[in-house]
Design a protein around this motif. Sequence first.
Motif, PDB file in Angstrom:
ATOM      1  N   LEU A 132       0.808  -1.287   0.122  1.00 55.50           N
ATOM      2  CA  LEU A 132      -0.016  -0.018   0.050  1.00 55.50           C
ATOM      3  C   LEU A 132       0.840   1.242   0.217  1.00 55.50           C
ATOM      4  N   ASN A 133       0.388   2.392  -0.226  1.00 54.94           N
ATOM      5  CA  ASN A 133       1.176   3.440  -0.668  1.00 54.94           C
ATOM      6  C   ASN A 133       0.904   4.404   0.725  1.00 54.94           C
ATOM      7  N   PHE A 134       1.388   4.097   1.715  1.00 49.21           N
ATOM      8  CA  PHE A 134       1.547   4.986   2.817  1.00 49.21           C
ATOM      9  C   PHE A 134       2.057   6.167   2.718  1.00 49.21           C
ATOM     10  N   GLN A 135       1.157   7.471   3.014  1.00 47.51           N
ATOM     11  CA  GLN A 135       1.756   8.834   2.893  1.00 47.51           C
ATOM     12  C   GLN A 135       1.702   9.506   4.161  1.00 47.51           C
ATOM     13  N   PRO A 136       2.620  10.696   4.253  1.00 45.11           N
ATOM     14  CA  PRO A 136       2.575  11.381   5.382  1.00 45.11           C
ATOM     15  C   PRO A 136       1.386  12.056   5.755  1.00 45.11           C
ATOM     16  N   LEU A 137       1.177  12.218   6.983  1.00 44.55           N
ATOM     17  CA  LEU A 137       0.022  12.801   7.712  1.00 44.55           C
ATOM     18  C   LEU A 137      -0.474  14.067   6.822  1.00 44.55           C
ATOM     19  N   SER A 138       0.519  14.879   6.349  1.00 38.40           N
ATOM     20  CA  SER A 138       0.261  16.222   5.782  1.00 38.40           C
ATOM     21  C   SER A 138      -0.505  15.807   4.397  1.00 38.40           C
ATOM     22  N   ALA A 139      -0.422  14.612   3.785  1.00 41.17           N
ATOM     23  CA  ALA A 139      -1.068  14.473   2.667  1.00 41.17           C
ATOM     24  C   ALA A 139      -2.804  14.464   2.642  1.00 41.17           C
ATOM     25  N   GLU A 140      -3.212  14.082   3.765  1.00 42.09           N
ATOM     26  CA  GLU A 140      -4.658  13.833   3.646  1.00 42.09           C
ATOM     27  C   GLU A 140      -5.238  14.219   5.156  1.00 42.09           C
ATOM     28  N   ILE A 141      -4.503  14.373   6.014  1.00 42.48           N
ATOM     29  CA  ILE A 141      -5.062  14.459   7.485  1.00 42.48           C
ATOM     30  C   ILE A 141      -4.865  15.631   7.950  1.00 42.48           C
ATOM     31  N   VAL A 142      -3.473  15.893   8.406  1.00 38.68           N
ATOM     32  CA  VAL A 142      -2.977  17.206   9.001  1.00 38.68           C
ATOM     33  C   VAL A 142      -2.777  18.199   8.109  1.00 38.68           C
ATOM     34  N   LYS A 143      -3.153  19.396   8.606  1.00 35.71           N
ATOM     35  CA  LYS A 143      -3.149  20.547   7.813  1.00 35.71           C
ATOM     36  C   LYS A 143      -2.048  21.314   8.331  1.00 35.71           C
ATOM     37  N   ASP A 144      -1.609  21.495   9.505  1.00 28.84           N
ATOM     38  CA  ASP A 144      -0.491  22.588   9.825  1.00 28.84           C
ATOM     39  C   ASP A 144      -0.049  21.726  11.121  1.00 28.84           C
ATOM     40  N   GLN A 145       1.372  21.385  11.105  1.00 34.50           N
ATOM     41  CA  GLN A 145       2.070  20.471  11.996  1.00 34.50           C
ATOM     42  C   GLN A 145       2.310  21.407  13.262  1.00 34.50           C
ATOM     43  N   ASP A 146       2.568  22.352  13.061  1.00 34.93           N
ATOM     44  CA  ASP A 146       2.753  23.380  14.265  1.00 34.93           C
ATOM     45  C   ASP A 146       1.314  23.532  15.295  1.00 34.93           C
ATOM     46  N   ALA A 147       0.448  23.750  14.589  1.00 39.77           N
ATOM     47  CA  ALA A 147      -0.948  24.001  15.094  1.00 39.77           C
ATOM     48  C   ALA A 147      -1.459  22.394  15.879  1.00 39.77           C
ATOM     49  N   LEU A 148      -0.691  21.505  15.184  1.00 42.45           N
ATOM     50  CA  LEU A 148      -1.117  19.843  15.628  1.00 42.45           C
ATOM     51  C   LEU A 148      -0.405  19.846  17.027  1.00 42.45           C
ATOM     52  N   ILE A 149       0.838  20.256  17.077  1.00 39.60           N
ATOM     53  CA  ILE A 149       1.576  20.322  18.326  1.00 39.60           C
ATOM     54  C   ILE A 149       0.953  21.236  19.577  1.00 39.60           C
ATOM     55  N   ARG A 150       0.503  22.323  18.904  1.00 35.61           N
ATOM     56  CA  ARG A 150      -0.146  23.293  20.153  1.00 35.61           C
ATOM     57  C   ARG A 150      -1.528  22.449  20.735  1.00 35.61           C
ATOM     58  N   LEU A 151      -2.086  21.845  19.757  1.00 32.90           N
ATOM     59  CA  LEU A 151      -3.035  21.407  20.298  1.00 32.90           C
ATOM     60  C   LEU A 151      -2.859  20.385  21.246  1.00 32.90           C
ATOM     61  N   GLY A 152      -1.897  19.482  20.864  1.00 36.29           N
ATOM     62  CA  GLY A 152      -1.474  18.204  21.716  1.00 36.29           C
ATOM     63  C   GLY A 152      -1.071  18.771  23.052  1.00 36.29           C
ATOM     64  N   LYS A 153      -0.215  19.903  23.006  1.00 35.46           N
ATOM     65  CA  LYS A 153       0.067  20.305  24.315  1.00 35.46           C
ATOM     66  C   LYS A 153      -1.057  20.812  25.218  1.00 35.46           C
ATOM     67  N   ALA A 154      -2.004  21.494  24.797  1.00 36.08           N
ATOM     68  CA  ALA A 154      -3.134  21.984  25.296  1.00 36.08           C
ATOM     69  C   ALA A 154      -4.160  20.666  25.900  1.00 36.08           C
ATOM     70  N   LEU A 155      -4.163  19.774  24.988  1.00 42.44           N
ATOM     71  CA  LEU A 155      -5.135  18.858  25.372  1.00 42.44           C
ATOM     72  C   LEU A 155      -4.310  17.878  26.590  1.00 42.44           C
ATOM     73  N   PHE A 156      -3.108  17.681  26.221  1.00 46.94           N
ATOM     74  CA  PHE A 156      -2.224  16.815  27.288  1.00 46.94           C
ATOM     75  C   PHE A 156      -2.477  17.333  28.701  1.00 46.94           C
ATOM     76  N   TRP A 157      -2.321  18.596  28.947  1.00 47.29           N
ATOM     77  CA  TRP A 157      -2.302  19.456  30.161  1.00 47.29           C
ATOM     78  C   TRP A 157      -3.483  19.968  30.762  1.00 47.29           C
ATOM     79  N   ASP A 158      -4.447  19.743  29.970  1.00 43.65           N
ATOM     80  CA  ASP A 158      -5.777  20.398  30.321  1.00 43.65           C
ATOM     81  C   ASP A 158      -6.658  19.457  31.277  1.00 43.65           C
ATOM     82  N   MET A 159      -6.937  20.104  32.540  1.00 43.39           N
ATOM     83  CA  MET A 159      -7.693  19.497  33.548  1.00 43.39           C
ATOM     84  C   MET A 159      -9.239  19.210  33.023  1.00 43.39           C
TER      85      MET A 159
END
Length: 947
Positions: A132-159
Motif C-alpha cells: 500500500l502507498n502509505f503517505q505522510p499525515l500532511s497528505a490527507e489528514i493534518v493541515k498544520d504541524q505546528d498547530a497540531l503540536i499546540r493542540l496536543g500540548k493543550a489537550l495533554f495538560w488540560d484538566m
Amino acid sequence: MKTSSDRLRKLIQIGRGSRLTPAVVCTTCFTLVLVAVMVRVGKAASPTENRELRLSRLHKRNRFFNPKAAAAAALTAAATAAAATTAVAAPAVPFPTVDQVLSLKEVPVADPMAIVWDPVAQGPIPGPDTPLNFQPLSAEIVKDQDALIRLGKALFWDMQVGSDGVLSCATCHFSAGADIRTTNQISPNLSDANFKANAAGVAGGSALGGDALFGNSTVPFTANDPNFGILIEPPDPNFNVPGHPSFGPNYQMIADDFPLNDWSRPTELTPRITLSTPNVTLFDEMANVSRDTNDIVASQGVRFTTFSGVNPGSAVDSGTPKADIFNTVTPGKLNLNGRVRRAMPRNSPTMINAVFNFDNLWEGRASFVFNGVNAAGFRDLTSKVQKNVSGTLTPVFLRITNSSLASVAVGPPTSNIAMSFAGRTMPDVGKKMVSLRPLGKQFVHPHDSVLGSLSRASLSSSGALRGSRGLNVPTYCEMIQAAFQDQWWNHPDALTPVVAPKAAQQVSTTSAQPSSEIEMDDDSHASTQSLPEVTVSKAIPMKAKHHGEDDDEGAGGTGGSGGTGGGSGGGRRACLGGAALATGYTQMQMNFSLFFGLAVQAYEATLISDDTPFDRFQGAQNPVRQADGSPCPATGCPAILGDPTALTTQQSVGLSVFLDDNANLGTHCADCHILPITTGHTILDYQPDSQGVPSLAQGEAIEFMIMGDNLEEANYDHGMYNIGVRRSGCGPDPTITCGAEDKGRAATSGSVNPLTNKPFPDSLVELTALRGSTSCDTASISHVGCLPPDVARFIPDVPILPRRVTNGAFKASNLRNIKYSGPYFHIGDSSTLRQVVEFYTRGGNFPNTNLHDKTVDVDGIPPLMFPEFDPTSRALMEALVEFLANGLTDNRVAFEQGPFDHPQLFVPNGSPKNHPDQDVMIEVPAVGKEGRATELPTFLNLDPQTP
C-alpha cells in the motif's frame, strides 16, 4: 557465591539499614580510583575509539534473520508499490540502525505514515501480498504541524478533559514525565489471577477479579500452591512472610515502605535451581524475604462514577456515584461510603522519549499502528472514522504507522480508573471539549515554548503570573480546525451511532452485583472502545447553559475545586463542529479520538532528552536535530565531537559497569537497556519497513533465548523481558499451573480474531506464530495462516519456535532522567536506584517461581554483592547508580526548560483524613521555556544512593 554468603553470616546478620564502618568509608575513595583503573576500558575509555569495535559489544546480530533475502524482498516490494500507484509519495528518508548511532542526537523520530481506506469503494484492506502507498499525515489528514503540536500540548495538560474537571493526561506525568505522588497511590492488584474469591459469580466477593486485599503478603502463597494444597483467602499469615498491613486507600507512603518485596540481605543471591543445587524449594527461594506484597504503587484516577451526560459549556460531566473497593470504610469491599480516587493497575512510565518505542505501555498494548479510535491498532477490524467526501460522510479505516503514542493517548480519557466516569466515550469527550476554552482553568506562562503566544496571562514586574487563565483561542473547535484538514470535521449534519460505542472487554456480572457497580477497566491506558456505524440527520443544536465566567478578567476557578469554570463565553460566531446537539454528535466530535491521539502524539514527539552527559561524551557524527530540537537543514547538521570530560570519573566507571566492559562483572545492563535510547523495544531496533512490518534485514523484533529451566530455545519479543520482579508462574515443575500476578506481554487485546474466536494477542511472536499456523487452512473466510489478511499484512512471515516467552514479560524501561521517575518497575516496587541495582544484584525476586519464563540475563551480579562489607562492591554499585542518576539526566528535564516546560496544573494527592470525598491538591506552577529555579524532586525526596 557460597563463600560470600558464608562470610556474611559469620560477620553479622545485617539488614537494609546497615551502614559502613569508618574504616570502610575511609577506603572508599581509594577503591573508586582502583576500580576505575580496573574497569575503565572500551566505551568509557575514549569517545574516539573505533566505532565498530565499540558498538559490537552493545548489539549482536540476530542469526534468525536473513539480510540478503530480506533486502531482495524489500526491493521487490518497493518496485511493486511504485507500480501500483501514481500518487506522489514522500521521498524515502534513510533510517539508521542501532549499530550506526552513538548518541540519542543521532536517532531520528520516525514520521507517522498513513493509509486512509474506504472499504465500500476499495473493498477490504488487502493482505500482505499487496503493498500500500502509505503517505505522510500532511497528505490527507493534518493541515498544520505546528498547530497540531499546540493542540496536543493543550489537550495533554488540560484538566477539563477528565470527567470531574480535575484530571488531565499530565496528572500522572507531571514530574519529568512521571508521577511522584505519595498518597492514595496503592492498588491491591486486581490482575492477580491467583486470587479467586473476587471472581465474577463468587458470593461475597467484589466481582472485580484478582486480589482486592490491600497490603497482604503473597509469598509464598499461590492459589494452587503445591506445598499447601488448598485455597485460603486471605492466605494463612503464619504461612507467609509479613506484608504491609498499613497499606490501604488514601495511605501516605514513607521511605520505609520500600522496596515492597524486601530482603533481609538485599544483595545475596536468591536461591535458584542450578546443576549443583537441583532441589531448591519455594521456601528456600523465599527464605531471605523480610516482607512482601503484590500491591502496586501506581497513580490515582477518578472516584467511581457512572457517566450520565455532558453539560455543554461545563468541564464537569454528570454522573452517579457507585460503590467501590477503593474506600476508607471497608477497604477492599464494595462500599458507597468513604470512596476515594481509584488507583491504576500499573506504575506510570514517563512519556519523555516514548516516541522512540515501537509499541507503547509496559506490556506494549498500545499498538505501533494507530487506527484513529483505540489502542488495538490493526487488530480492530471494525472501528472507522468519518470522512467528508464531497458532502457525503464516509466511514473509512485508518492505519497510521509509527504511532503507538497516539494509541496510548486515546485510552485514559475513557478509562473509569484514570480520567472518566464509567461509560463515557470519546465522542462524549469531544462533545464537551470542542466548546470549551483550551486550558480554561489553568494559567499558561507567556514564555511557554509552544503555547506562549496564545497565553492570556502576563508577567508582573516581579515575574509573577497575572491576568486570565487559558488560551486566547475561544474553543478547542478552532484549534482542531487549524490543525486538521477540513474533510475530517466540516460536515454540518448530526451523527447518531447505530449502537452505543462500547468497550470490548467487560467484567462479567452476577444478579447480586449489577454491572454498573462493578465495572473496572483492566488497563487504564489502553482503550478498547470501538466506534460503530452511524446514521446521519439534520443537526439540531441544544442551548448551552452558562456554567461560569470565561475568566476574561482572571476571575475564574483555580482548578483546585473541580468547578465548572472555563466555559467558552458568548457573543461570537459559532465554530463549525463545536455545537452541542440535542441528539448525536457532530463529525468533529465523532472523530475526536483521531484528533486527540494524533495531537497528543505530535506534542510528545517533541519531548526528546538528548543532551545528557552521556550524549555529550559520545558526540554525534550524524546528528538529526539542532540544539533546540528543530530538524537539521537540508545540508545536515555539523558533527558534534565527543567531550571526554562530560562524564565524571565515577560516572565513567558506572558506564563501564553498565556496559560490562570487564567480562567478569556480568551486569548485562546493556543487553536489555540498549544504548543510546536505553531500551530495546524501539522503532530503531524493530526497523519497520514501508508497510509497517518489522524488517527482516536490519531489525531485531523477534529474538531467541536459551531458557534456564531445560536449555530449550524460545522466541520472545525484543525488548520485553520477564525479570522476576513479581511472580508469573508456580516454579520449575511444568505440571503445576497457577495464574500470573500480571500477564504482561502475554495479555490479549480487546478485539476478537474471527479465525480463532479468541482475542488477538498483544505479542508480536504470538501473532507471527498465528500467521504461520496451518490449523486454519480449512477456514471458510479469507485468511493468512490463522490471521485475517488485513492483520497479517503487519506481521513478519518467518518461522516461529513452538516455545514463546511472553508471560510476565514487560518492556525494559527507558533509563533517561530515571533519577526523577521513581518508584521503579511496573509495580513501583523500589523507591531508589540503589534498590533497583540491589534487585539485579541478587538475581531477581522470583528466579525459581518464574523459571519457565524468566530471562537468563537476570542471574545475579557477584562483583556487586555485599557492599556493606566489600569496598570494591560498594564503589562499583555507587558508580553504576551515579551513572544512571546523573550521567543519563538532561538538565532541561531536571529544570523543566523548553520543550519540557508546561502550563499550571492542580494534582490530587489523596484526601483529607476525615473527608474522603474531597481532594488534597498540589499546585504545579506554570513554567516557561526558561525553566524553574530549582531541580525537580525525586520520589519521597530520596537520594538515589539510598539502600
